[in-house]
Scaffold this motif. Structure first.
Motif, PDB file in Angstrom:
ATOM      1  N   VAL A   1     -71.689  52.890  32.055  1.00 44.29           N
ATOM      2  CA  VAL A   1     -72.537  53.044  33.237  1.00 44.29           C
ATOM      3  C   VAL A   1     -72.566  51.727  34.001  1.00 44.29           C
ATOM      4  O   VAL A   1     -72.781  50.668  33.418  1.00 44.29           O
ATOM      5  N   THR A   2     -72.331  51.806  35.302  1.00 44.29           N
ATOM      6  CA  THR A   2     -72.331  50.597  36.129  1.00 44.29           C
ATOM      7  C   THR A   2     -73.624  50.499  36.936  1.00 44.29           C
ATOM      8  O   THR A   2     -74.050  51.462  37.549  1.00 44.29           O
ATOM      9  N   ILE A   3     -74.227  49.307  36.881  1.00 40.32           N
ATOM     10  CA  ILE A   3     -75.388  48.994  37.717  1.00 40.32           C
ATOM     11  C   ILE A   3     -74.967  47.813  38.589  1.00 40.32           C
ATOM     12  O   ILE A   3     -74.462  46.821  38.060  1.00 40.32           O
ATOM     13  N   THR A   4     -75.160  47.930  39.879  1.00 37.21           N
ATOM     14  CA  THR A   4     -74.747  46.842  40.769  1.00 37.21           C
ATOM     15  C   THR A   4     -75.972  46.158  41.362  1.00 37.21           C
ATOM     16  O   THR A   4     -76.837  46.812  41.931  1.00 37.21           O
ATOM     17  N   LEU A   5     -76.042  44.836  41.166  1.00 39.91           N
ATOM     18  CA  LEU A   5     -77.155  44.056  41.695  1.00 39.91           C
ATOM     19  C   LEU A   5     -76.652  43.029  42.694  1.00 39.91           C
ATOM     20  O   LEU A   5     -75.526  42.553  42.586  1.00 39.91           O
ATOM     21  N   ARG A   6     -77.510  42.689  43.621  1.00 38.72           N
ATOM     22  CA  ARG A   6     -77.198  41.587  44.533  1.00 38.72           C
ATOM     23  C   ARG A   6     -78.215  40.484  44.282  1.00 38.72           C
ATOM     24  O   ARG A   6     -79.421  40.694  44.417  1.00 38.72           O
ATOM     25  N   HIS A   7     -77.733  39.321  43.857  1.00 43.91           N
ATOM     26  CA  HIS A   7     -78.598  38.165  43.637  1.00 43.91           C
ATOM     27  C   HIS A   7     -78.574  37.312  44.897  1.00 43.91           C
ATOM     28  O   HIS A   7     -77.486  37.018  45.409  1.00 43.91           O
ATOM     29  N   SER A   8     -79.756  36.897  45.335  1.00 38.98           N
ATOM     30  CA  SER A   8     -79.813  36.018  46.502  1.00 38.98           C
ATOM     31  C   SER A   8     -80.519  34.725  46.123  1.00 38.98           C
ATOM     32  O   SER A   8     -81.646  34.754  45.633  1.00 38.98           O
ATOM     33  N   LEU A   9     -79.827  33.613  46.328  1.00 39.82           N
ATOM     34  CA  LEU A   9     -80.442  32.292  46.177  1.00 39.82           C
ATOM     35  C   LEU A   9     -80.754  31.823  47.591  1.00 39.82           C
ATOM     36  O   LEU A   9     -79.849  31.732  48.429  1.00 39.82           O
ATOM     37  N   ILE A  10     -82.031  31.583  47.863  1.00 41.08           N
ATOM     38  CA  ILE A  10     -82.462  31.414  49.251  1.00 41.08           C
ATOM     39  C   ILE A  10     -83.120  30.057  49.439  1.00 41.08           C
ATOM     40  O   ILE A  10     -83.920  29.620  48.602  1.00 41.08           O
ATOM     41  N   GLU A  11     -82.806  29.415  50.543  1.00 42.30           N
ATOM     42  CA  GLU A  11     -83.437  28.131  50.846  1.00 42.30           C
ATOM     43  C   GLU A  11     -84.925  28.339  51.137  1.00 42.30           C
ATOM     44  O   GLU A  11     -85.313  29.293  51.791  1.00 42.30           O
ATOM     45  N   MET A  12     -85.745  27.435  50.637  1.00 43.29           N
ATOM     46  CA  MET A  12     -87.178  27.490  50.918  1.00 43.29           C
ATOM     47  C   MET A  12     -87.384  27.263  52.415  1.00 43.29           C
ATOM     48  O   MET A  12     -86.857  26.285  52.952  1.00 43.29           O
ATOM     49  N   PRO A  13     -88.095  28.169  53.109  1.00 42.87           N
ATOM     50  CA  PRO A  13     -88.243  27.990  54.562  1.00 42.87           C
ATOM     51  C   PRO A  13     -88.932  26.673  54.880  1.00 42.87           C
ATOM     52  O   PRO A  13     -89.877  26.278  54.202  1.00 42.87           O
ATOM     53  N   ASP A  14     -88.423  25.992  55.899  1.00 40.99           N
ATOM     54  CA  ASP A  14     -89.029  24.739  56.342  1.00 40.99           C
ATOM     55  C   ASP A  14     -89.582  25.018  57.738  1.00 40.99           C
ATOM     56  O   ASP A  14     -88.884  24.943  58.724  1.00 40.99           O
ATOM     57  N   ASN A  15     -90.861  25.450  57.779  1.00 42.23           N
ATOM     58  CA  ASN A  15     -91.422  25.820  59.079  1.00 42.23           C
ATOM     59  C   ASN A  15     -92.921  25.536  59.065  1.00 42.23           C
ATOM     60  O   ASN A  15     -93.460  25.017  58.079  1.00 42.23           O
TER      61      ASN A  15
END
Ligand SMILES: [Zn+2]
Length: 855
Positions: free
Chosen positions: A238-252
């Protein structure tokens, strides 16, 4: 409040210091000695790799697909946001397309020759003025998610290279396979072991602010016990597909806004450890970062609007409806000072991005084999501030269909929340079962419109079109509401009286419900009343007010906005307050599947409607050349509506009206006011008439003998095809008795006498016993009533059982004993009844005797 962000940064820095900083300088100097030839190390490791620039530079080997990640020294110790969602999965394993999963803060640390990915605890707040802030890290343990050896390090540029395959191909960042459910039967569907040889990094997507990695996890089991159903192609792999996102901390300059119990926003909860308050809550609501283009204007366009994309999988016909529904939220943002805050575009067929790209907010349409919902509106945030960074909405095509693809139609009352079946890590998000709930209600609407129409199934375009359009409109309004930060408001259907709800002129102007965040009953008019709106088509007064609180830029006005919470049209109660499950919560107005400020009257009207349409069902569903499947579905849908209404009515017994107004707030009433005695008695009366009475399930025999599903293959194996009529009626009655005899309900009836309830437990139990036994105490008892009386007596006996005595208070036990003795008096010397009723009486008396004899 602007200080807050910097305070957070200080706390963060304090947390980081406790990590491995003391050893880091030594580590770096010793490492750099070995790395004099590091430029060569880079070249050697990356000889066959392609380079992709982005937040983290990524290299992919063109021969074997392996991946390296480059981290710059200035990224060490900095906070980043981690977010993951399921690209595709199988629902049975807790994964479905678009499911939002972990959303956390992590740092990257160096320890000698390795790099660590460390998840940070964001649950606490420390005031930097307090000396205690220096102890901010005490007894909160950061979690080291993964450690990886440094492959190469370049002193001059500060580049550090690690292999990234193990970071992404294992459970390091996110637990992919659900923990075993101890309550699941041994034969339940399970994923096998993760097979590293078959798992792979499918694709990499690199942007300046986020690095995304899409991974196929393959789980193998050579001898599965459970095939998993049609959606699982082969349970061995069984295949499970995930998308991992490494995101910059917003500077605002985003300013967090605090949560308040009177208005319903999702929030990142933080406990203020430096406060002595009884409510040391530093909870930050989830909302978008909207700034006015013209800060001085009362009404201004935002610098960056919230842009929604309609996925190109959306059926053409409904795109305009969805678009209009999303844009309807702009009215709410105008109250907060923003014009055109929300915009809608359509994803072109030629788009080079896909809907899983977190940079786009997408309204998605799918048609899944076993839809886990009909709609779902999650968002991901900066856990430090609550700022919403992105969002998607999943809508299921099943909502538009007439396919009742549920195993047991009776179960689609919508009251059994699908949330309960979801793995717990998914419930953290805005899991929403409105679509499933609305699908059941919308099918009831279709059944009613068809059964009451004189035109036959082909002449129904007018009302049927209105119903479906309003349904889609409501679903889109509701899910967008979640993505703006709003949680459910299950009290909102109280806005109008039971007659006013059918006045379309009125409801179009003000909204049919106070909020679109409710799960209301579909508003089908009772017989002799002109059909109004089936569902509301605009954000209601509560929604406008809630958005004003969440998004106004006038920070000085927040208290004034909150002070309006006592206005009746702003009524609010969330999922924790609602009474969908027996014994849960206390305010009957906070309920799903109800409608109007008089849910008791509304339920009676709905029962009138059901009574009117039932006799014609067979003729209306007799379509030449078709099987009887649709009739069978229609019957199940009507039964679902019947029991849903009765459950809503039952919640008034022992109910308490809750007022969350603050001390001294204008319009605030007592926090707790018991439901008036006459309304509690009226609820019991309605249940007697429509659920317990000997004729409560009277239906024409002509209907019962036509309830035939269409055969498909061998599907009847193990579950015979005939309609289980008595079992359905019994389950309906038992589901309501579960609340009427719940330990919490009985104890609360006694408690509330101390603050205004005039309905004594003993009187209530007498009324209930009469409702179940009086009508046929001296005559023959039909089979529906035999089941009911047995269920009731067994429920009473349960109160006195060994287990029951631990759950029920002594006064409830007394009332149960009294009721059993009364039943014995009522039927103990029945005369002139038939043999069936005599046998039934003996059965009842035996249970009474066993329960009441001292052991
Ligand atoms: Zn919802």
């Amino acid at each position: 409040m602007r200080i807050l962000t910097s305070l957070v940064a200080v706390v963060v820095a304090a947390l980081l210091l406790t990590g491995c900083s003391s050893s880091a300088p030594t580590a770096q100097s010793s490492a750099s000695a070995e790395e004099s030839a590091s430029g060569d190390d880079f070249k050697k490791a990356l000889a066959k790799s392609e380079k992709m620039d982005g937040l983290f530079t990524v290299y992919r080997d063109t021969t074997d697909g392996s991946v390296h990640l480059e981290i710059s020294e200035d990224q060490l110790g900095k906070e980043f946001i981690y977010f993951t969602h399921t690209v595709d999965g199988v629902v049975q394993a807790g994964h479905f397309r678009g499911a939002y999963r972990d959303n956390a803060v992590f740092t990257i640390e160096r320890h000698y020759d390795r790099i660590e990915f460390v998840e940070q605890n964001t649950n606490f707040y420390f005031d930097e003025e307090s000396a205690l802030a220096r102890a901010a890290a005490a007894n909160t343990s950061p979690s080291v998610l993964h450690a990886e050896k440094i492959v190469a390090h370049e002193d001059d540029s500060g580049r550090i290279l690690i292999k990234a395959d193990d970071l992404f191909l294992t459970d390091a960042l996110h637990q992919v396979k659900p923990s075993p459910n101890p309550k699941a039967p041994p034969t339940a569907f399970k994923l096998g072991r993760q097979d590293k040889g078959k798992s792979k990094i499918r694709s990499l997507h690199n942007y300046p602010e986020n690095t995304d990695v899409v991974v196929d996890y393959v789980f193998s089991n050579s001898t599965p016990l459970n095939g998993g159903g049609e959606a699982v192609t082969d349970a061995r792999n069984v295949t499970i597909t995930l998308r991992h996102s490494l995101i910059e901390m917003p500077d605002n300059d985003y300013t967090p806004r605090f949560a308040d119990p009177r208005v319903g926003y999702f929030a990142s909860q933080k406990t203020d450890q430096t406060s002595t308050s009884a409510t040391p809550y530093h909870d930050l609501i989830h909302r978008w970062h909207l700034e006015k283009k013209d800060p001085d204007a009362e009404l201004s366009e935002p610098v960056e609007p919230i842009v929604w994309w309609i996925e190109n999988t959306t059926p053409e016909r409904i795109r305009p409806i969805v678009k209009e529904a999303v844009l309807a939220w702009n009215e709410a943002f105008e109250a907060a000072g923003f014009r055109n805050a929300v915009q809608v575009k359509v994803q072109p067929d030629s788009a080079t991005w896909d809907a899983g790209d977190i940079r786009y907010n997408v309204l998605r349409w799918t048609s899944s084999p076993q839809p886990p919902f009909g709609g779902y509106g999650p968002s991901f945030v900066n856990p430090r501030t609550g700022q919403i960074l992105g969002s998607d909405i999943m809508l299921e095509y099943v909502f538009l269909t007439n396919r009742a693809n549920y195993n047991k139609l009776f179960d689609i009352t919508g009251l059994t929340s699908l949330n309960d079946e979801m793995p717990s890590d998914m419930q953290k998000g805005a899991m929403c079962s409105i679509g499933t709930f609305m699908h059941a209600n919308t099918m009831f609407g279709r059944t009613a419109v068809r059964a009451l129409s004189d035109d036959g199934p082909t002449g129904l375009d007018g009302e049927m079109t209105q119903l479906m359009e309003e349904g889609i409109y409501y679903l889109a309004l509701h899910e967008v509401g979640h993505t703006l930060g709003l949680m459910h408001n299950m009290k909102a259907s109280q806005l109008h009286g039971p007659d006013e709800v059918h006045n379309a002129d009125m409801t179009r102007a003000s909204g049919l419900t106070g909020s679109v965040m409710d799960y209301p009953a579909i508003n089908v008019a009772p017989p002799e009343t002109k059909q109004g709106q089936f569902y509301t088509t605009k954000p209601g007064p509560y929604d406008l007010w809630a958005i004003e609180y969440g998004y106004t830029t006038d920070e000085d006005n927040l208290d004034a906005i909150l002070s309006r919470s006592t206005e009746s049209e702003l009524a609010f109660g969330n999922d924790a307050d609602d009474m969908r499950s027996p014994g849960k919560a206390i305010d009957p107005r906070v309920m799903i599947g109800d409608m109007s400020a008089d849910a008791l009257q509304y339920a009676e009207d709905r029962m009138g409607l059901i009574g009117e349409l039932t006799p014609d069902l067979v003729s209306k569903y007799a379509d030449a050349g078709q099987s009887w499947q649709e009739l069978r579905d229609a019957y199940g849908i009507i039964m679902g509506q019947h029991v849903g209404m009765m459950q809503a009515v039952s919640r008034y017994v022992g109910g308490v009206y809750v007022d969350r107004g603050f001390v001294g707030q204008e319009g605030a009433g007592d926090p707790y006011t018991p439901v008036p005695t006459e309304d509690q008695k009226r609820a019991v009366q309605i249940l007697e008439t429509h659920l317990f009475a000997p004729d409560a399930f009277d239906k024409p025999a002509d209907l019962y003998r036509h309830l035939q599903p269409q055969r498909r293959g061998f599907e009847f194996f193990g579950d015979s095809e005939d309609p289980k009529i008595h079992a359905q009626a019994r389950r309906a009655q038992e589901s309501v008795l579960a609340h009427l005899l719940h330990p919490n309900t009985l104890e609360r009836i006694t408690d509330t006498r101390l603050y205004g309830n005039g309905y004594r437990l003993i009187d209530y139990m007498d009324d209930l016993t009469d409702a179940v036994f009086e009508a046929d105490a001296n005559s023959n008892v039909n089979t529906f009533r035999q089941n009911l009386q047995l269920a009731y007596v067994q429920g009473l006996a349960g109160v006195l059982s060994e287990k029951g005595r631990k759950m029920y208070d002594p006064i409830a036990q007394t009332a149960a004993l009294h009721s059993l003795n009364r039943i014995e008096d009522m039927i103990g010397d029945r005369r002139g009844v038939n043999a069936e009723t005599r046998a039934h009486t003996e059965h009842i008396l035996l249970i009474v005797e066993n329960a009441t004899s001292v052991d």
